[in-house]
Design a protein around this motif. Sequence first.
Motif, PDB file in Angstrom:
ATOM      1  N   CYS A 124       0.794  -1.227   0.000  1.00 41.61           N
ATOM      2  CA  CYS A 124       0.000   0.000   0.000  1.00 41.61           C
ATOM      3  C   CYS A 124       0.825   1.275   0.000  1.00 41.61           C
ATOM      4  O   CYS A 124       1.680   1.478   0.859  1.00 41.61           O
ATOM      5  CB  CYS A 124      -0.936   0.005   1.202  1.00 41.61           C
ATOM      6  N   MET A 171      -7.853  -7.819  -5.742  1.00 46.20           N
ATOM      7  CA  MET A 171      -6.620  -7.555  -6.489  1.00 46.20           C
ATOM      8  C   MET A 171      -6.164  -8.809  -7.242  1.00 46.20           C
ATOM      9  O   MET A 171      -6.210  -9.911  -6.682  1.00 46.20           O
ATOM     10  CB  MET A 171      -5.513  -7.110  -5.531  1.00 46.20           C
ATOM     11  N   GLN A 202      -9.887  -7.756  -1.085  1.00 44.73           N
ATOM     12  CA  GLN A 202      -8.587  -8.010  -1.763  1.00 44.73           C
ATOM     13  C   GLN A 202      -8.474  -9.421  -2.319  1.00 44.73           C
ATOM     14  O   GLN A 202      -8.054  -9.618  -3.447  1.00 44.73           O
ATOM     15  CB  GLN A 202      -7.371  -7.709  -0.849  1.00 44.73           C
ATOM     16  N   THR A 235      -8.321   3.684   6.575  1.00 50.09           N
ATOM     17  CA  THR A 235      -9.391   2.801   7.020  1.00 50.09           C
ATOM     18  C   THR A 235     -10.466   3.596   7.769  1.00 50.09           C
ATOM     19  O   THR A 235     -10.423   3.719   9.002  1.00 50.09           O
ATOM     20  CB  THR A 235      -8.820   1.675   7.923  1.00 50.09           C
ATOM     21  N   GLU A 280     -15.412   3.569   2.706  1.00 47.48           N
ATOM     22  CA  GLU A 280     -14.471   2.459   2.516  1.00 47.48           C
ATOM     23  C   GLU A 280     -14.320   1.749   3.852  1.00 47.48           C
ATOM     24  O   GLU A 280     -14.139   2.409   4.884  1.00 47.48           O
ATOM     25  CB  GLU A 280     -13.096   3.000   2.091  1.00 47.48           C
ATOM     26  N   THR A 281     -14.384   0.451   3.809  1.00 41.75           N
ATOM     27  CA  THR A 281     -14.368  -0.290   5.075  1.00 41.75           C
ATOM     28  C   THR A 281     -13.465  -1.512   4.958  1.00 41.75           C
ATOM     29  O   THR A 281     -13.277  -2.052   3.865  1.00 41.75           O
ATOM     30  CB  THR A 281     -15.786  -0.797   5.396  1.00 41.75           C
ATOM     31  N   ASN A 282     -12.933  -1.929   6.091  1.00 37.82           N
ATOM     32  CA  ASN A 282     -12.146  -3.161   6.120  1.00 37.82           C
ATOM     33  C   ASN A 282     -12.996  -4.254   6.755  1.00 37.82           C
ATOM     34  O   ASN A 282     -13.711  -4.003   7.736  1.00 37.82           O
ATOM     35  CB  ASN A 282     -10.855  -2.937   6.912  1.00 37.82           C
TER      36      ASN A 282
HETATM   37  C1  LIG Z   1      -7.692   3.386  -0.580  1.00 37.17           C
HETATM   38  S1  LIG Z   1      -7.348   1.724  -0.744  1.00 37.17           S
HETATM   39  C2  LIG Z   1      -7.840   1.104   0.802  1.00 37.17           C
HETATM   40  C3  LIG Z   1      -9.177   0.739   1.272  1.00 37.17           C
HETATM   41  C4  LIG Z   1      -9.178  -0.057   2.563  1.00 37.17           C
HETATM   42  N1  LIG Z   1      -8.353   0.526   3.555  1.00 37.17           N
HETATM   43  C5  LIG Z   1      -8.664  -1.455   2.354  1.00 37.17           C
HETATM   44  O1  LIG Z   1      -7.467  -1.637   2.272  1.00 37.17           O
HETATM   45  O2  LIG Z   1      -9.450  -2.366   2.295  1.00 37.17           O
HETATM   46  C6  LIG Z   1      -8.491   1.232  -1.955  1.00 37.17           C
HETATM   47  C7  LIG Z   1      -8.110  -0.007  -2.726  1.00 37.17           C
HETATM   48  O3  LIG Z   1      -6.984   0.206  -3.538  1.00 37.17           O
HETATM   49  C8  LIG Z   1      -6.433  -1.055  -3.869  1.00 37.17           C
HETATM   50  N2  LIG Z   1      -4.977  -0.938  -3.796  1.00 37.17           N
HETATM   51  C9  LIG Z   1      -4.244  -0.389  -2.822  1.00 37.17           C
HETATM   52  N3  LIG Z   1      -2.934  -0.473  -3.115  1.00 37.17           N
HETATM   53  C10 LIG Z   1      -2.839  -1.096  -4.319  1.00 37.17           C
HETATM   54  C11 LIG Z   1      -1.761  -1.486  -5.165  1.00 37.17           C
HETATM   55  N4  LIG Z   1      -0.496  -1.256  -4.829  1.00 37.17           N
HETATM   56  N5  LIG Z   1      -2.043  -2.101  -6.324  1.00 37.17           N
HETATM   57  C12 LIG Z   1      -3.308  -2.334  -6.692  1.00 37.17           C
HETATM   58  N6  LIG Z   1      -4.375  -2.001  -5.930  1.00 37.17           N
HETATM   59  C13 LIG Z   1      -4.143  -1.392  -4.752  1.00 37.17           C
HETATM   60  C14 LIG Z   1      -6.954  -2.062  -2.864  1.00 37.17           C
HETATM   61  O4  LIG Z   1      -7.803  -2.973  -3.523  1.00 37.17           O
HETATM   62  C15 LIG Z   1      -7.738  -1.197  -1.893  1.00 37.17           C
HETATM   63  O5  LIG Z   1      -8.869  -1.841  -1.383  1.00 37.17           O
END
Ligand SMILES: C[S@@+](CC[C@H](N)C(=O)[O-])C[C@H]1O[C@@H](n2cnc3c(N)ncnc32)[C@H](O)[C@@H]1O
Length: 373
Positions: free
Chosen positions: A18, A160, A121, A63, A94-96
């Motif tokens: 992330c 993903m 994910q 989160t 957005e939720t975990n």
């Molecule tokens: C803002 S993020 C986080 C949302 C939440 N905190 C979570 O992780 O479930 C939104 C989405 O971006 C995607 N994401 C984050 N980093 C990524 C990466 N390096 N490559 C591809 N998708 C990514 C993930 O599927 C994530 O759920």
Amino acid sequence: MSSLYIHIPFCHHKCIYCDFYSIAKHSPEKMLDSYVDCLIEEIKQRKDFIDSSLTTIYIGGGTPSLLSISQLERLFKEIHHNFDTKDISEITMETNPEDLNEDYLKAIRDLGINRLSIGVQSFNDNDLKMLNRCHSSRQAKQAITNALNVGINNISIDLMYNLPMMNIDSWKNNLDVFLTFSLPHISCYSLTVEQNTMIYKLIEQNKMILPEEKEMLDEFDLTMEVLKDNNYIHYETSSYCKKEFQSKHNYNYWTFGKYLGLGAAAHSYDGQQRCWNENDIDKYINNINNNYLNNNNKELLTNQEKYEEYVMLSSRLMQGLNEEEVRIKFPEYFNHFKKNMLSLKEEGYFDENYCLTTKGWHLQNEIALNLML
Ligand SMILES: C[S@@+](CC[C@H](N)C(=O)[O-])C[C@H]1O[C@@H](n2cnc3c(N)ncnc32)[C@H](O)[C@@H]1O
Ligand code: SF4
């Protein structure tokens, strides 16, 4: 149409892939309390940046489901007090999965949150462990069931693909599990590896291996095929929905609508000017407390930048690019657009309606670059 975005930059812990601005906190209650105070102060300071009448709200992260109900109540009270909220049709959070018990879900539903984006994910526990996620596949399924039980039906999940250890069969299995819930929306992201993430280091040290590019493209094609066969509309590169369930909030971003972004690292756009808050919580809090927001980072977009953003964003959308729109909005770049579009069409990357073909989707960024100046 005006949208409000609120960024919550806290997480239980950091996932290895992330690169979003968030910090890992074991017990963030106190910090979240003062952070919410700042968001409230920022609403007061910046509410005039966009029209007062809101149509969508999106609470993203980090989160956001780390926020307690009383913190959310305080935030919504301030939003209703400062904006005209009667025309809002979509409030997404957005939720975990690990945060979504029925009591919490009922309470956020009662606050008006009517759309969830759940960060599943993967439905495969080995993937989840490898990504350093806090939840299991069982918890992800339970979270979806809980949300449906309390009557929140407008649910999207994030999955993903292109993950280390994933293959086309395990990705297909993820899509199959998703389909069992008959949800109206899904976002499928190909893993991208950013430099300052843990996964980048692991790959550099050969402790993790990414699939070949062909595998990623096969997974992308499979996603389009499986979801299309199940009546999902592929309305943006990574987003699929049932009819009338596209994300209104994101659609507003992609079509240059106005939005106000609150919180650390949040961006805003008023139709001309883009501005963004510090991506550092302490600096952000300090700025708000000193009423320094007028000094935040901003840029006026040049016409060239607007044209290039239009090309980049519109080529990601199902409806594609619009010749008439380019002619009217960007007459100085129209000839360049026409000439390059013609050869991209001849090479089979765009169809007659200026929408990407399957061949085009595979090289989307390169193709958009081709139309730029
Ligand atoms: C803002 S993020 C986080 C949302 C939440 N905190 C979570 O992780 O479930 C939104 C989405 O971006 C995607 N994401 C984050 N980093 C990524 C990466 N390096 N490559 C591809 N998708 C990514 C993930 O599927 C994530 O759920
Ligand atoms: S992917 Fe989500 S939970 Fe994981 S660190 Fe990023 S924002 Fe936090």
